[in-house]
Design a protein around this motif. Structure first.
Motif, PDB file in Angstrom:
ATOM      1  N   ILE A   1       0.486  -1.198   0.467  1.00  0.00           N
ATOM      2  CA  ILE A   1      -0.133   0.099  -0.025  1.00  0.00           C
ATOM      3  C   ILE A   1       1.018   1.374   0.056  1.00  0.00           C
ATOM      4  N   GLU A   2       1.867   0.726  -0.067  1.00  0.00           N
ATOM      5  CA  GLU A   2       3.570   2.302  -0.586  1.00  0.00           C
ATOM      6  C   GLU A   2       3.083   3.043   1.081  1.00  0.00           C
ATOM      7  N   ASN A   3       2.906   2.328   2.078  1.00  0.00           N
ATOM      8  CA  ASN A   3       3.697   3.045   3.367  1.00  0.00           C
ATOM      9  C   ASN A   3       4.886   3.026   4.054  1.00  0.00           C
ATOM     10  N   ASP A   4       5.136   3.877   4.085  1.00  0.00           N
ATOM     11  CA  ASP A   4       6.663   3.740   3.910  1.00  0.00           C
ATOM     12  C   ASP A   4       6.886   4.362   5.447  1.00  0.00           C
ATOM     13  N   GLU A   5       6.133   5.158   6.295  1.00  0.00           N
ATOM     14  CA  GLU A   5       6.116   5.134   7.866  1.00  0.00           C
ATOM     15  C   GLU A   5       5.984   4.478   8.266  1.00  0.00           C
ATOM     16  N   GLY A   6       4.848   3.849   7.556  1.00  0.00           N
ATOM     17  CA  GLY A   6       4.426   1.507   8.154  1.00  0.00           C
ATOM     18  C   GLY A   6       5.826   0.773   8.324  1.00  0.00           C
ATOM     19  N   LYS A   7       6.240   1.257   7.168  1.00  0.00           N
ATOM     20  CA  LYS A   7       7.555   0.217   6.890  1.00  0.00           C
ATOM     21  C   LYS A   7       8.788   0.563   7.736  1.00  0.00           C
ATOM     22  N   ASN A   8       9.026   1.845   7.924  1.00  0.00           N
ATOM     23  CA  ASN A   8       9.746   2.356   8.937  1.00  0.00           C
ATOM     24  C   ASN A   8      10.168   1.638  10.357  1.00  0.00           C
ATOM     25  N   ILE A   9       8.837   2.010  10.468  1.00  0.00           N
ATOM     26  CA  ILE A   9       8.919   1.707  12.094  1.00  0.00           C
ATOM     27  C   ILE A   9       8.895   0.293  12.581  1.00  0.00           C
ATOM     28  N   ILE A  10       8.626  -0.406  11.440  1.00  0.00           N
ATOM     29  CA  ILE A  10       8.909  -2.306  11.093  1.00  0.00           C
ATOM     30  C   ILE A  10       9.919  -2.488  11.445  1.00  0.00           C
ATOM     31  N   LEU A  11      10.882  -1.591  10.506  1.00  0.00           N
ATOM     32  CA  LEU A  11      12.295  -1.948  10.045  1.00  0.00           C
ATOM     33  C   LEU A  11      13.168  -1.697  11.809  1.00  0.00           C
ATOM     34  N   LYS A  12      12.376  -1.050  12.378  1.00  0.00           N
ATOM     35  CA  LYS A  12      13.098  -0.363  13.369  1.00  0.00           C
ATOM     36  C   LYS A  12      13.177  -1.674  14.204  1.00  0.00           C
ATOM     37  N   GLU A  13      12.572  -2.012  14.559  1.00  0.00           N
ATOM     38  CA  GLU A  13      12.174  -3.117  15.722  1.00  0.00           C
ATOM     39  C   GLU A  13      12.252  -4.443  14.957  1.00  0.00           C
ATOM     40  N   LEU A  14      12.550  -4.780  13.846  1.00  0.00           N
ATOM     41  CA  LEU A  14      13.160  -5.724  13.079  1.00  0.00           C
ATOM     42  C   LEU A  14      14.587  -5.704  13.103  1.00  0.00           C
ATOM     43  N   ILE A  15      15.157  -5.343  12.428  1.00  0.00           N
ATOM     44  CA  ILE A  15      16.325  -5.108  11.973  1.00  0.00           C
ATOM     45  C   ILE A  15      17.612  -5.530  13.065  1.00  0.00           C
ATOM     46  N   PRO A  16      17.052  -4.899  14.133  1.00  0.00           N
ATOM     47  CA  PRO A  16      18.208  -4.971  15.088  1.00  0.00           C
ATOM     48  C   PRO A  16      18.340  -6.101  15.897  1.00  0.00           C
TER      49      PRO A  16
END
Length: 436
Positions: free
Chosen positions: A326-341
């Motif tokens: 759905i091209e929600n970059d803000e939502g993606k970034n929130i997930i990645l902040k949790e998932l990447i570390p």
């Protein structure tokens, strides 16, 4: 008895125990990937081995092809064996000819073949005999179907070639190996040993090759989260949960969604968590392409109540893809902040998959190396180990068990201890006490 004598006796006992059972697999869980064993140590070698293993949930379908060469100058009968590891179906063919086999326990191998210190769990063995003419080459195909047993943490350990340093195990001159994980998802893997992340395809296929030296073998810790979550509903003894799973497996997501809503309105199984059905309802929305409704459904879900515990990584993975769609970059970034570390520390393959597919933080401000992983995710990737301590110990004990000097040394130590005890008795003098 003196300290030196006691120490020597203890040494003798420890060596005797070590010689008898140097090392053994401690359990029969997961898939050990046992190879072919030459139980009477005949003079043969495997010039080429080709393995194809398919893992589907807890099920294993394995096909092995061995090209065997006799190096003996006379006719020989070779007693081959393969240890059991959850096997439910077994067959072996020499070309188009079916070879008969029998199943026996480890005691039979010891009594009839003189096979000791097998280093495998005390399980039954699949045994077959082949007669070779001098210098003859024959190719056999072994087919196995098995059901794996989960470990205590609800995962499956998949091991390959780790038994090739065991007594009687055959090392092939050349080995081609293919592993296929059916219905593969990147969050299924959370530990790797001697398997590079980049060697695993997006379809869950791993190709490896060896030339005589298997090193420490290869290992993967695997958990088919999607299937386990679905099975937790399907195992209910009530009709409605079974109907939900049937509709879901048939990809009738609208029907499954309706059944989920009906069950949530009137639950019948006290042993089935409502959250698990709510999760499957969200899955129906996601797989129907309703990303907005899927994301809204997740907001109401208590993920901590779901089975298995690592389903959280599946949900984060799926949310990430939904936000991407759905091209929600803000939502993606929130997930990645949790998932990447977390994945960088504890789930290297999922971290690798994220990076390979371009999932990176919009701003590079988080120092992920300083963020500790959750306490329940303590499995880390183990790769390129240096010195193999366990392998060295096994090798030493194998040498001890087979060396004639072991028995010379044991005889010397026993003689020394007996001599010391005899000498002490001879020197002992009677003592008389006189009392008034």
């Amino acid at each position: 008895m003196g300290k030196i004598t006691r120490a020597l006796i203890l040494t003798v006992l420890l060596m005797a125990v070590s010689v008898e059972s140097a090392y053994a697999d401690s359990s029969d869980t997961g898939w050990k990937g046992y190879g072919l064993y030459n139980l009477n140590k005949s003079d043969v070698n495997v010039s080429l081995e080709s393995d194809y293993i398919v893992i589907d949930g807890e099920s294993v379908n394995a096909k092995y092809e061995y090209t065997i060469v006799s190096n003996d100058s006379k006719d020989i009968a070779v007693n081959f064996g393969i240890p059991d590891n959850g096997i439910i179906k077994f067959s072996v063919h020499d070309g188009s000819k079916y070879l008969s086999y029998k199943t026996r326990n480890a005691a039979y191998l010891k009594n009839n073949y003189g096979a000791v210190n097998l280093q495998t769990p005390d399980v039954r063995w699949y045994l077959f005999t082949m007669v070779f003419k001098p210098g003859q080459t024959r190719t056999i195909k072994v087919s196995i179907e098995a059901e794996m047993v989960k470990e205590e943490n609800d995962t499956y350990g998949l091991g390959f070639f780790k038994d090739r340093n065991y007594n009687y195990a055959i090392k092939s001159d050349k080995t081609w190996f293919t592993l296929k994980l059916n219905n593969f998802k990147p969050y299924y893997i959370f530990e790797l040993e001697s398997i590079r992340e980049e060697s695993i395809s997006d379809e869950g296929i791993v190709n490896l090759s060896f030339s005589g030296d298997y090193g420490n073998g290869a290992f993967m810790r695997y958990q088919p989260i999607d299937k386990m979550a679905l099975d937790s509903i399907g195992k209910s003894r009530y009709k409605k949960p079974k109907e939900i799973v049937k509709a879901f497996n048939n990809k009738s997501y609208e029907e499954a969604l309706t059944l989920c809503n009906e069950y949530i309105s009137a639950p019948s199984d006290n042993n089935l968590s409502i959250e698990q059905v709510e999760y499957l309802k969200a899955e129906c929305l996601r797989l129907s392409g309703n990303n907005e409704e899927y994301l809204n459904a997740l907001e109401k879900l208590d993920i901590s109540q779901l089975y298995p515990g690592r389903i959280r990584y599946k949900i984060l993975h799926d949310k990430l893809k939904a936000y991407d769609d759905i091209e929600n970059d803000e939502g993606k970034n929130i997930i990645l902040k949790e998932l990447i570390p977390e994945t960088q520390k504890s789930y290297p393959y999922l971290y690798y998959w994220l990076d390979k597919n371009g999932y990176r933080l919009a701003e590079d401000k988080t120092d992920v190396s300083d963020i500790a992983p959750p306490q329940d995710n303590d499995m880390a990737s183990v790769k390129n180990k240096g010195f193999d301590i366990l392998g060295a110990i096994i090798g030493f004990f194998n040498f001890v068990a087979e060396s004639r000097w072991t028995y010379v040394l044991l005889g010397f130590l026993v003689g020394f201890v007996v001599g010391r005890l005899t000498k002490r008795k001879k020197k002992r003098k009677p003592v008389y006490l006189f009392r008034d």
